[in-house]
Design an enzyme around this catalytic site. Structure first.
Site, PDB file in Angstrom:
ATOM      1  CG  LEU A 191      -1.849   1.171   1.428  1.00  0.00           C
ATOM      2  CD1 LEU A 191      -3.252   0.692   1.806  1.00  0.00           C
ATOM      3  CD2 LEU A 191      -1.334   2.105   2.515  1.00  0.00           C
ATOM      4  CG  LEU A 192       1.676   5.400  -2.595  1.00  0.00           C
ATOM      5  CD1 LEU A 192       2.537   5.415  -3.855  1.00  0.00           C
ATOM      6  CD2 LEU A 192       0.446   6.247  -2.812  1.00  0.00           C
ATOM      7  CG  ASN A 193      -1.098   5.982   3.443  1.00  0.00           C
ATOM      8  OD1 ASN A 193      -0.203   5.158   3.588  1.00  0.00           O
ATOM      9  ND2 ASN A 193      -1.488   6.749   4.433  1.00  0.00           N
ATOM     10  CG  ASP A 194      -1.060  10.404   3.893  1.00  0.00           C
ATOM     11  OD1 ASP A 194      -1.981   9.719   3.457  1.00  0.00           O
ATOM     12  OD2 ASP A 194      -1.034  10.854   5.049  1.00  0.00           O
ATOM     13  CD  GLN A 209       2.851   7.551   6.045  1.00  0.00           C
ATOM     14  OE1 GLN A 209       2.195   6.902   6.842  1.00  0.00           O
ATOM     15  NE2 GLN A 209       4.089   7.911   6.299  1.00  0.00           N
ATOM     16  CG  ASP A 243      -0.600  13.867   9.250  1.00  0.00           C
ATOM     17  OD1 ASP A 243       0.067  12.845   9.477  1.00  0.00           O
ATOM     18  OD2 ASP A 243      -1.836  13.858   9.112  1.00  0.00           O
ATOM     19  CD  GLU A 281      -6.089  11.669   9.047  1.00  0.00           C
ATOM     20  OE1 GLU A 281      -5.685  10.771   9.787  1.00  0.00           O
ATOM     21  OE2 GLU A 281      -6.554  11.449   7.904  1.00  0.00           O
TER      22      GLU A 281
HETATM   23  C1  FRU Z   1      -3.721  10.357   6.281  1.00  0.00           C
HETATM   24  C2  FRU Z   1      -3.038   9.649   7.452  1.00  0.00           C
HETATM   25  C3  FRU Z   1      -2.182  10.607   8.233  1.00  0.00           C
HETATM   26  C4  FRU Z   1      -1.191   9.682   8.870  1.00  0.00           C
HETATM   27  C5  FRU Z   1      -0.951   8.669   7.778  1.00  0.00           C
HETATM   28  C6  FRU Z   1      -0.663   7.273   8.235  1.00  0.00           C
HETATM   29  O1  FRU Z   1      -4.052   9.498   5.255  1.00  0.00           O
HETATM   30  O2  FRU Z   1      -3.996   9.016   8.270  1.00  0.00           O
HETATM   31  O3  FRU Z   1      -2.902  11.393   9.147  1.00  0.00           O
HETATM   32  O4  FRU Z   1      -0.009  10.327   9.248  1.00  0.00           O
HETATM   33  O5  FRU Z   1      -2.127   8.667   6.984  1.00  0.00           O
HETATM   34  O6  FRU Z   1      -0.332   6.463   7.161  1.00  0.00           O
END
Ligand code: FRU
Length: 490
Positions: free
Chosen positions: A45-48, A64, A169, A223
């Protein structure tokens, strides 16, 4: 893996065996939804987006990452560098949990070029033996060889008399030779907040106060706050969770919103003469956008094409999430515009004009569509040959209305949150669309970035047709199309 227990999700990286990761990589490579020119995870998974910055003559971008499956597990930062914002070199895993102040995840944060090197500021996510959360704001320094060293002690611990441990964050800024940090937070009264810290050195950051935002617009948690300036005007991007729909209209689980205004006061921590809260993007899949003021004078941003708590068809292929194209932010008469950086044009090849029907586009292109006023019609993209499946964009230049519709998708995608997204533009006006299709990511820029729709869509193999339908057969619609070069090698 089908069912992910907490034990699986938080297993230290070095306890996973290489064969598992190799098999996952093979599975991911076979996925029919891999991307050509968007940043995507090799596995998992990739997120932020994190740490978007310019240092040592290179652009740096992190994301992330949870590399072991398409779920939110023990997070790390994955590092990429670039000299042109479109071709990215993958430097791999950059920061992973290793100590008491980040044991359960290296959460999101930012980067700032400092005399000591590129300072990465991130949230160390910690769970105690009762699984209670603790958050620490930490720093690591990148040197000119891209080696990274963590500073062992946190630079901010949570002021627990004001905020809960949901505080994270950090955006690290340098304003008039002083460091400022803005953090997404939740107050002990369970309202969303942005906490501001300042200091003359990174070791001397003190709590200053809350950035003033109407409590009705803050939800129960904020966030990913980011503050950038365009000609001295502030643009504050953030993600309020639990925002009431009657206060602000949105359809995704959580919106990615922004506020602009005349100026920003670092004394009173407020945006002077703010405009109304607005959605950054009209699409189905956008969150955690990160922006910064680059040394070349541009305000740049990049977004997670995805959202928390959603499921995507790529999950069954062992991966999830992508980053958007890098976009430049500008203000025109107080309105925020977002458009892919000019470098993106370098990806264009083979220009074709007046494409109205195409059976096989290869799904890796930019389509520019110019529509005269007082027209209605529909674009069908990623279309199957039998016309059963497609992503639809309806336009009505009389009313000034665009409707993106995923209801003809071959499989349902988070339908609980609706299958249509609508944007309004000026009525009785010509319309220009620049649509970037990259297999399972679609970014639509309306009128040079006045409105943007960012979405996932998952075509079956061979679903790559384009069909442009208009009410008036005369010369009311013109298209140009470019295939775009592939930049990904994973
Ligand atoms: C937003 C979030 C951030 C947190 C990160 C964890 O998508 O929930 O607030 O730092 O993702 O992966």
């Amino acid at each position: 893996m089908e069912h992910w227990t907490n034990e699986d999700r938080y297993r230290p990286y070095n306890e996973w065996d290489n064969t598992y990761l190799e098999e996952l990589k093979n599975q991911v490579q076979k996925s029919k939804w891999r991307l050509g020119f968007h940043i995507q995870p090799q596995t998992g998974l990739l997120n932020d987006p994190n740490g978007f910055s310019f240092f040592n003559n290179q652009w740096h971008l992190f994301y992330q990452s949870y590399p072991f499956g398409p779920v939110h597990g023990l997070k790390s930062w994955h590092h990429l560098t670039s000299t042109d914002l479109i071709h990215w070199k993958d430097l791999g895993l950059a920061l992973q949990p290793s100590n008491h102040f980040d044991s359960h995840g290296i959460f999101s944060g930012s980067a700032l070029s400092t005399p000591e090197g590129l300072a990465l500021m991130y949230t160390g996510n910690v769970r105690d033996c009762n699984w209670k959360r603790h958050s620490y704001q930490n720093i690591a320094i990148v040197n000119i060889d891209n080696a990274i060293n963590k500073i062992t002690e946190p630079v901010i611990t949570t002021p627990t008399n004001i905020f809960t441990e949901d505080i994270r964050d950090p955006q690290l800024l340098n304003i008039n030779k002083e460091y400022k940090v803005i953090l997404g937070a939740q107050t002990i009264n369970k309202t969303g907040a942005i906490a501001v810290f300042n200091g003359h050195s990174l070791g001397d950051l003190k709590y200053q106060g809350e950035l003033k935002i109407d409590k009705e617009l803050s939800g129960y948690m904020i966030e990913c706050p980011n503050l950038v300036f365009i000609d001295k005007h502030p643009v504050l991007l953030f993600c309020p969770q639990g925002l009431e729909h009657k206060q602000h209209k949105y359809q995704n689980v959580y919106p990615n919103t922004y506020l602009t205004g005349e100026s920003f006061s670092w004394d009173s921590l407020e945006i002077k003469h703010p405009h109304a809260l607005a959605n950054l993007d009209e699409g189905f899949d956008i969150y955690a956008t990160q922006a910064f003021n680059a040394p070349d004078g541009r305000a740049l941003e990049v977004s997670w094409v995805g959202l928390p708590e959603m499921e995507y068809p790529t999950d069954s292929d062992g991966w999830s999430g992508a980053l958007s194209l890098v976009k430049e932010l500008t203000l025109k008469n107080g309105e925020l515009f977002q458009y892919p950086v000019k470098e993106t044009k370098e990806l264009r090849k083979n220009e074709q004009v007046n494409i109205k029907q195409l059976a096989d586009s290869s799904n890796q292109y930019e389509l520019e569509v110019q529509i005269k006023d007082n027209q209605t019609g529909e674009l069908q993209l990623l279309r199957s040959e039998d016309g059963q499946h497609y992503l639809s964009l309806h336009f009505d230049t009389t009313m000034g209305r665009l409707v993106l519709d995923r209801s003809h998708s071959p499989q349902p995608i988070n339908v609980k949150f609706g299958q249509k997204r609508i944007a309004n533009v000026s009525s009785h006006s010509d319309l220009k669309l620049n649509i970037f299709v990259d297999n399972s990511v679609v970014e639509i820029f309306v009128n040079n970035g006045e409105k943007v729709f960012t979405s996932r869509y998952f075509p079956l193999s061979n679903e790559s047709g384009i069909n442009v339908k208009t009410s008036d057969e005369n010369d009311t619609i013109r298209t140009k199309m470019w295939n775009l070069s592939k930049t990904n090698h994973n």
